[in-house]
Write a protein that holds these residues in place. Structure first.
Motif, short mmCIF file in Angstrom:
data_model
loop_
_atom_site.label_atom_id
_atom_site.label_comp_id
_atom_site.label_asym_id
_atom_site.label_seq_id
_atom_site.Cartn_x
_atom_site.Cartn_y
_atom_site.Cartn_z
N HIS A 33 52.30 14.10 87.67
CA HIS A 33 52.91 15.27 88.30
C HIS A 33 53.95 15.90 87.37
CE1 HIS A 33 50.88 14.02 91.94
NE2 HIS A 33 51.54 12.87 91.95
N GLY A 34 53.53 16.23 86.16
CA GLY A 34 54.48 16.73 85.17
C GLY A 34 55.12 18.05 85.56
N ASP A 35 54.33 19.00 86.02
CA ASP A 35 54.87 20.30 86.40
C ASP A 35 55.83 20.18 87.58
OD1 ASP A 35 53.53 21.77 84.43
OD2 ASP A 35 51.73 21.95 85.66
N ALA A 36 55.46 19.36 88.57
CA ALA A 36 56.33 19.19 89.74
C ALA A 36 57.64 18.55 89.34
CB ALA A 36 55.62 18.34 90.80
N LEU A 37 57.60 17.59 88.42
CA LEU A 37 58.82 16.94 87.97
C LEU A 37 59.71 17.92 87.21
CD1 LEU A 37 60.64 14.51 87.53
CD2 LEU A 37 59.19 13.86 85.58
N ALA A 38 59.13 18.69 86.29
CA ALA A 38 59.91 19.67 85.52
C ALA A 38 60.53 20.70 86.45
CB ALA A 38 59.04 20.33 84.48
N ASP A 39 59.76 21.18 87.44
CA ASP A 39 60.29 22.18 88.38
C ASP A 39 61.46 21.61 89.17
OD1 ASP A 39 58.41 24.00 87.53
OD2 ASP A 39 57.07 23.71 89.25
N ALA A 54 57.01 20.96 80.77
CA ALA A 54 56.02 19.93 81.05
C ALA A 54 54.87 20.05 80.06
CB ALA A 54 55.51 20.05 82.48
N ARG A 55 54.54 18.96 79.40
CA ARG A 55 53.49 18.98 78.38
C ARG A 55 52.52 17.82 78.61
NH1 ARG A 55 53.18 23.70 75.33
NH2 ARG A 55 55.29 24.53 75.14
N GLU A 56 51.26 18.15 78.87
CA GLU A 56 50.25 17.11 79.00
C GLU A 56 50.00 16.46 77.64
OE1 GLU A 56 45.53 17.07 79.94
OE2 GLU A 56 46.82 18.08 81.44
N THR A 57 49.97 15.12 77.61
CA THR A 57 49.89 14.42 76.35
C THR A 57 48.46 14.18 75.90
OG1 THR A 57 50.67 12.45 75.15
CG2 THR A 57 49.91 12.12 77.41
N ASP A 58 48.28 14.09 74.61
CA ASP A 58 47.03 13.64 74.00
C ASP A 58 47.04 12.10 74.06
OD1 ASP A 58 44.94 12.85 72.42
OD2 ASP A 58 45.54 14.01 70.66
N LEU A 59 46.11 11.50 74.76
CA LEU A 59 46.13 10.06 74.99
C LEU A 59 45.73 9.25 73.77
CD1 LEU A 59 44.73 9.77 78.62
CD2 LEU A 59 47.10 9.98 77.84
N SER A 60 45.41 9.90 72.65
CA SER A 60 44.99 9.16 71.46
C SER A 60 46.17 8.64 70.64
CB SER A 60 44.11 10.04 70.57
OG SER A 60 44.87 11.14 70.04
N GLY A 61 47.39 8.99 71.00
CA GLY A 61 48.55 8.64 70.19
C GLY A 61 48.99 7.19 70.33
N PRO A 62 49.98 6.77 69.50
CA PRO A 62 50.41 5.37 69.45
C PRO A 62 51.64 5.04 70.29
CG PRO A 62 51.32 6.53 67.58
CD PRO A 62 50.55 7.56 68.38
N LEU A 63 51.96 5.88 71.28
CA LEU A 63 53.14 5.67 72.10
C LEU A 63 52.80 4.80 73.31
CD1 LEU A 63 53.78 8.18 70.33
CD2 LEU A 63 55.21 9.00 72.21
N LEU A 64 53.79 4.08 73.82
CA LEU A 64 53.58 3.16 74.93
C LEU A 64 53.01 3.88 76.15
CD1 LEU A 64 53.83 0.46 76.40
CD2 LEU A 64 56.24 0.99 76.81
N PHE A 65 53.58 5.03 76.51
CA PHE A 65 53.11 5.69 77.72
C PHE A 65 51.69 6.23 77.55
CE2 PHE A 65 53.87 9.66 75.70
CZ PHE A 65 53.52 10.73 76.54
N VAL A 68 60.33 10.83 89.98
CA VAL A 68 59.05 10.21 89.68
C VAL A 68 58.70 9.19 90.77
CG1 VAL A 68 57.86 8.62 88.11
CG2 VAL A 68 59.05 10.60 87.20
N LEU A 69 59.66 8.36 91.15
CA LEU A 69 59.39 7.37 92.18
C LEU A 69 59.10 8.02 93.52
CD1 LEU A 69 62.07 4.66 91.28
CD2 LEU A 69 59.69 4.83 90.53
N GLU A 70 59.76 9.14 93.79
CA GLU A 70 59.47 9.89 95.01
C GLU A 70 58.06 10.48 94.97
OE1 GLU A 70 61.41 13.58 97.56
OE2 GLU A 70 61.51 13.59 95.38
N LEU A 71 57.71 11.11 93.85
CA LEU A 71 56.40 11.75 93.73
C LEU A 71 55.25 10.77 93.90
CD1 LEU A 71 57.21 14.13 90.73
CD2 LEU A 71 56.47 14.88 93.02
N HIS A 72 55.49 9.51 93.56
CA HIS A 72 54.44 8.51 93.64
C HIS A 72 54.59 7.55 94.82
CE1 HIS A 72 52.30 9.53 89.93
NE2 HIS A 72 53.48 9.90 89.47
N GLY A 73 55.48 7.88 95.74
CA GLY A 73 55.51 7.16 97.00
C GLY A 73 56.32 5.90 97.05
#
Length: 269
Positions: A184-190, A208-219, A256-261
């Motif tokens: 919920h990136g846009d909702a969080l940024a808003d 809010a920026r959707e990530t490229d999942l091919s990168g070497p970051l933990l998330f 984030v914790l609110e958005l995911h219940g």
């Protein structure tokens, strides 16, 4: 009356907008920042364990289980040891009480870097140690990833700090929410813009920026391999003081914790 809500006055967000001056958001709006007290369903169960015990990397993982079933969220601070807002807020989150699910927190992910107040630890930049299609490249990264796989989170939040503004300072990415495609990136940024960015700091509105999942970051690895909804949060030092960065980080985590219940939050005082 909604339970487990603590409201902080908007004046807590103090932005340093000129040398020697601290400015505060105008108006009487208030910001929901965290849920800290047990609710009607009872106390959460807490557990603390050591990751990589007996090594230079040894660090603490905190698990808080709510009385009701729900998703699992993991929160990381201190992947970069000089980004103090994420470390401070992750430490606070170890005392939060989710309404549902399980909250797992690692406040000092790269403990050596945190203790030295440096971006990188003994093996370099930890957040480049989680490549696609192979195991993490350092002992610390493998230990952290083992914990992630063990807890199999539905949500991952990685807390960071930048030195500039996204698309304003070319080399910096502050005031941004990087997220996996299903998050919920846009909702969080808003929500962050509405609750924490005053009108006189328009460049500080969150991107809010959707990530490229091919990168070497933990998330990215958590999204790619565990199909978790993941976020990397970046606030900035540019014109913002430490209490302001902490408050924005605290609010981002709660949202984030609110958005995911995991948290039931509301605006009633």
């Amino acid at each position: 009356m909604r339970r487990r809500t603590i409201l902080a006055a908007g004046s807590a967000l103090a932005g340093t907008v000129a040398a020697g001056f601290v400015s505060q958001p105008s108006g009487d709006h208030r910001l929901l920042t965290a849920a800290r007290e047990p609710g009607d369903a009872g106390e959460a169960n807490t557990n603390t364990e050591r990751l990589l015990p007996g090594t230079v990397h040894e660090t603490r993982l905190h698990e808080i289980d709510a009385p009701r079933d729900g998703p699992t969220a993991m929160v990381f601070g201190g992947i970069h040891g000089d980004e103090r807002n994420g470390i401070a807020v992750a430490r606070e989150i170890t005392e939060w009480h989710p309404d549902a699910g399980t909250l797992v927190v690692v406040p000092e992910t790269d403990r050596v870097a945190v203790e030295n107040d440096e971006r990188e630890g003994v093996d370099g930049n930890l957040n480049r140690h989680f490549p696609a299609d192979r195991e993490p490249v350092s002992e610390l990264a493998r230990g952290i990833w083992d914990a992630v796989e063990t807890h199999d989170p539905d949500v991952v939040l990685d807390l960071h700090r930048s030195l500039g503004i996204y698309d304003f300072h070319r080399q910096y990415v502050g005031q941004a929410v990087f997220h996996s495609p299903d998050a919920h990136g846009d909702a969080l940024a808003d929500a962050l813009d509405d609750d924490s960015v005053p009108w006189y700091l328009p460049f500080h509105r969150f991107t809010a920026r959707e990530t490229d999942l091919s990168g070497p970051l933990l998330f990215q690895k958590a999204a790619r391999e565990l199909e978790a909804s993941t976020y990397l949060f970046e606030t900035t030092e540019f014109l913002l003081d430490q209490p302001t960065r902490n408050e924005m980080t605290r609010l981002a985590a709660a949202r984030v914790l609110e958005l995911h219940g995991l948290l039931e939050t509301g605006g009633d005082a």
